[in-house]
Design a protein around this motif. Structure first.
Motif, mmCIF file in Angstrom:
data_model
loop_
_atom_site.group_PDB
_atom_site.id
_atom_site.type_symbol
_atom_site.label_atom_id
_atom_site.label_comp_id
_atom_site.label_asym_id
_atom_site.label_seq_id
_atom_site.Cartn_x
_atom_site.Cartn_y
_atom_site.Cartn_z
ATOM 1 N N UNK A 151 -77.488 51.967 -45.087
ATOM 2 C CA UNK A 151 -78.648 52.790 -45.466
ATOM 3 C C UNK A 151 -78.557 53.389 -46.872
ATOM 4 N N UNK A 152 -77.777 52.758 -47.763
ATOM 5 C CA UNK A 152 -77.736 53.209 -49.153
ATOM 6 C C UNK A 152 -78.682 52.334 -49.982
ATOM 7 N N UNK A 153 -79.476 52.982 -50.855
ATOM 8 C CA UNK A 153 -80.350 52.230 -51.769
ATOM 9 C C UNK A 153 -79.487 51.390 -52.691
ATOM 10 N N UNK A 154 -79.901 50.159 -52.939
ATOM 11 C CA UNK A 154 -79.145 49.323 -53.885
ATOM 12 C C UNK A 154 -80.038 48.277 -54.521
ATOM 13 N N UNK A 155 -79.811 48.086 -55.829
ATOM 14 C CA UNK A 155 -80.428 46.966 -56.530
ATOM 15 C C UNK A 155 -79.379 46.340 -57.434
ATOM 16 N N UNK A 156 -79.598 45.074 -57.736
ATOM 17 C CA UNK A 156 -78.670 44.343 -58.597
ATOM 18 C C UNK A 156 -79.437 43.821 -59.803
ATOM 19 N N UNK A 157 -78.740 43.671 -60.915
ATOM 20 C CA UNK A 157 -79.391 43.100 -62.089
ATOM 21 C C UNK A 157 -78.370 42.413 -62.963
ATOM 22 N N UNK A 158 -78.870 41.743 -63.981
ATOM 23 C CA UNK A 158 -77.952 41.019 -64.850
ATOM 24 C C UNK A 158 -78.377 41.234 -66.295
ATOM 25 N N UNK A 159 -77.617 42.048 -67.021
ATOM 26 C CA UNK A 159 -77.914 42.325 -68.433
ATOM 27 C C UNK A 159 -76.993 41.516 -69.334
ATOM 28 N N UNK A 160 -76.297 40.533 -68.759
ATOM 29 C CA UNK A 160 -75.378 39.714 -69.564
ATOM 30 C C UNK A 160 -76.090 38.430 -70.010
ATOM 31 N N UNK A 161 -75.322 37.541 -70.625
ATOM 32 C CA UNK A 161 -75.931 36.324 -71.184
ATOM 33 C C UNK A 161 -75.829 35.127 -70.244
ATOM 34 N N UNK A 162 -75.029 35.258 -69.170
ATOM 35 C CA UNK A 162 -74.840 34.110 -68.279
ATOM 36 C C UNK A 162 -75.113 34.466 -66.834
ATOM 37 N N UNK A 163 -75.234 33.459 -65.958
ATOM 38 C CA UNK A 163 -75.438 33.707 -64.532
ATOM 39 C C UNK A 163 -74.234 34.427 -63.923
ATOM 40 N N UNK A 164 -74.471 35.212 -62.895
ATOM 41 C CA UNK A 164 -73.389 35.865 -62.165
ATOM 42 C C UNK A 164 -73.545 35.491 -60.687
ATOM 43 N N UNK A 165 -72.414 35.149 -60.082
ATOM 44 C CA UNK A 165 -72.416 34.678 -58.689
ATOM 45 C C UNK A 165 -71.413 35.501 -57.905
ATOM 46 N N UNK A 166 -71.792 35.924 -56.710
ATOM 47 C CA UNK A 166 -70.832 36.647 -55.874
ATOM 48 C C UNK A 166 -71.007 36.328 -54.407
ATOM 49 N N UNK A 167 -69.959 36.665 -53.654
ATOM 50 C CA UNK A 167 -69.974 36.547 -52.189
ATOM 51 C C UNK A 167 -70.522 37.845 -51.602
ATOM 52 N N UNK A 168 -71.503 37.744 -50.732
ATOM 53 C CA UNK A 168 -71.992 38.892 -49.961
ATOM 54 C C UNK A 168 -71.384 38.837 -48.569
ATOM 55 N N UNK A 169 -70.715 39.905 -48.177
ATOM 56 C CA UNK A 169 -70.154 40.007 -46.822
ATOM 57 C C UNK A 169 -70.910 41.117 -46.104
ATOM 58 N N UNK A 170 -71.601 40.786 -45.044
ATOM 59 C CA UNK A 170 -72.344 41.803 -44.283
ATOM 60 C C UNK A 170 -72.059 41.642 -42.785
ATOM 61 N N UNK A 171 -72.481 42.663 -42.030
ATOM 62 C CA UNK A 171 -72.298 42.655 -40.575
ATOM 63 C C UNK A 171 -73.623 42.381 -39.854
ATOM 64 N N UNK A 172 -74.490 41.573 -40.470
ATOM 65 C CA UNK A 172 -75.850 41.349 -39.943
ATOM 66 C C UNK A 172 -75.859 40.873 -38.472
ATOM 67 N N UNK A 173 -75.058 39.860 -38.089
ATOM 68 C CA UNK A 173 -75.132 39.419 -36.681
ATOM 69 C C UNK A 173 -74.717 40.511 -35.692
ATOM 70 N N UNK A 174 -73.751 41.333 -36.084
ATOM 71 C CA UNK A 174 -73.341 42.451 -35.217
ATOM 72 C C UNK A 174 -74.481 43.449 -35.059
ATOM 73 N N UNK A 175 -75.075 43.831 -36.211
ATOM 74 C CA UNK A 175 -76.160 44.819 -36.174
ATOM 75 C C UNK A 175 -77.326 44.295 -35.335
ATOM 76 N N UNK A 176 -77.646 43.016 -35.479
ATOM 77 C CA UNK A 176 -78.743 42.446 -34.683
ATOM 78 C C UNK A 176 -78.381 42.351 -33.206
#
Ligand code: GTQ
Length: 353
Positions: A151-176
């Protein structure tokens, strides 16, 4: 008439009960005695299967996603890692965990929202994207671990010159599974930055805390755990602290409690030096493992996954597993599990095999 003949005739194994079972089924019931073995196996029998996604394959498709959908339309431009043993609509990498690979291009913003699932991110490629969580902004570097609690507000952005890639780890199946999903979009694209960049890291990430601080929330107050500090901790760890099953391993902790980084997920960075001969183990938590540096083999039951950096692998609950390093440099791996939930419910067990 004998006493025996007045009792109801016991059902024998050979009696054809299919007509009875059908009437039971039509009334919304079922015979426990037919289900017992499946329901209560002697040890966990998860539906997730051991699996490996190779970075080379992930990378191509994730980069392609940035051409086929705009971030404004996608909200989050992510390819989910779907365990082949589980229904795709559950978005599940294990029965309780989610994993996705997110890409954000220069100039893009993934709009602000909040949700009840907890999230962790591990930066895989690129440098200079940002995440803002509840008003604190952090610039992401390769290997950083970033928290986004429930329940924390969050946004992501990219102010750099190249693409940025990351792994998202969430507990979605548990919460559902628990019907605990709530979600809200923020009225603007981004939410306001209130605090100095990385203020939580500088305040709480140094074995210090504000005097009079009595808060001991069940999630870490630290937004960004830098790769440099985690690597340094691994390198300097005394050999007396090494684990016979995992080698050098550090946990990203909540400094207010000493407990896991998030209430539903814990996270680790592991180093297995060349020649380390680890013992295999089983844990009732399910684990997602990502190679970060070096290379090696992850043995899961009778499968052997030869991995390179940023391959992602699944260790199902109670699967026998161990890391075997190869090459002349240390094998570094990031992983996360659902152990905090298992422990809270007295379901956590582990054993060395
Ligand atoms: O970045 O907020 O992979 O909300 C899935 C759901 C990422 C995110 C995901 C999300 C996010």
């Amino acid at each position: 008439m004998t006493a025996a003949s007045s009792r109801p005739r016991p059902a024998t194994a050979s009696a054809d009960l299919s007509e009875y079972f059908e009437r039971v089924r039509q009334q919304g019931m079922g015979p426990l005695w037919k289900a017992m073995g499946e329901l209560m196996p002697t040890t966990p029998k998860p539906r997730e299967v051991p699996y490996q996604w190779r970075w080379a394959d992930i990378r191509d498709l994730v980069y392609e996603s940035s051409k086929v959908v705009r971030v404004e339309d996608a909200v989050r431009r992510v390819l989910m890692l779907l365990n082949p043993g589980l229904p795709p609509e559950q978005a599940a990498v294990t029965q309780t965990l989610y994993a996705g690979i997110q890409i954000i291009l220069p100039g893009e913003v993934a709009p602000a929202h909040r949700h009840t699932p907890n999230a962790l991110r591990f930066v895989m490629e690129g440098e200079g994207a940002f995440t803002t969580v509840e008003g604190e902004k952090t610039i992401l570097r390769k290997g950083d671990v970033v928290t986004t609690p429930n329940w924390t507000w969050h946004d992501h952005g990219n102010e750099s010159k190249g693409p940025v890639v990351w792994l998202d780890a969430l507990d979605i199946p548990l919460v559902n599974a628990l019907s605990g999903m709530f979600y809200e979009d923020y009225p603007q694209k981004t939410h306001p930055v209130r605090d100095a960049a990385n203020s939580s890291q500088r305040t709480y990430g140094r074995a210090l805390r504000p005097t009079g601080e009595t808060r001991a929330s069940n999630y870490s107050p630290i937004l960004n755990y830098t790769y440099a500090s985690a690597r340094e901790a691994l390198e300097s760890m005394p050999s007396t602290a090494w684990s016979p099953t995992e080698g050098r391993v550090i946990e990203y902790i909540n400094p207010l409690t000493g407990g896991p980084i998030l209430p539903t997920m814990d996270a680790f960075l592991q180093q297995v030096d060349p020649g380390m001969d680890l013992k295999a183990c089983r844990q009732s938590a399910s684990r997602i493992v990502m190679g970060v540096e070096g290379e090696g083999t992850l043995e899961v039951e009778d499968q052997r996954f030869r991995w390179k950096p940023f391959d992602v692998m699944v260790v199902p609950a109670w699967a026998k597993h161990r890391v075997v390093p190869s090459g002349r440099t240390p094998a570094i791996l990031f992983s996360y599990t659902n152990a905090p939930v298992m422990r809270a419910l007295s379901l956590y067990r582990e054993t060395v095999v």
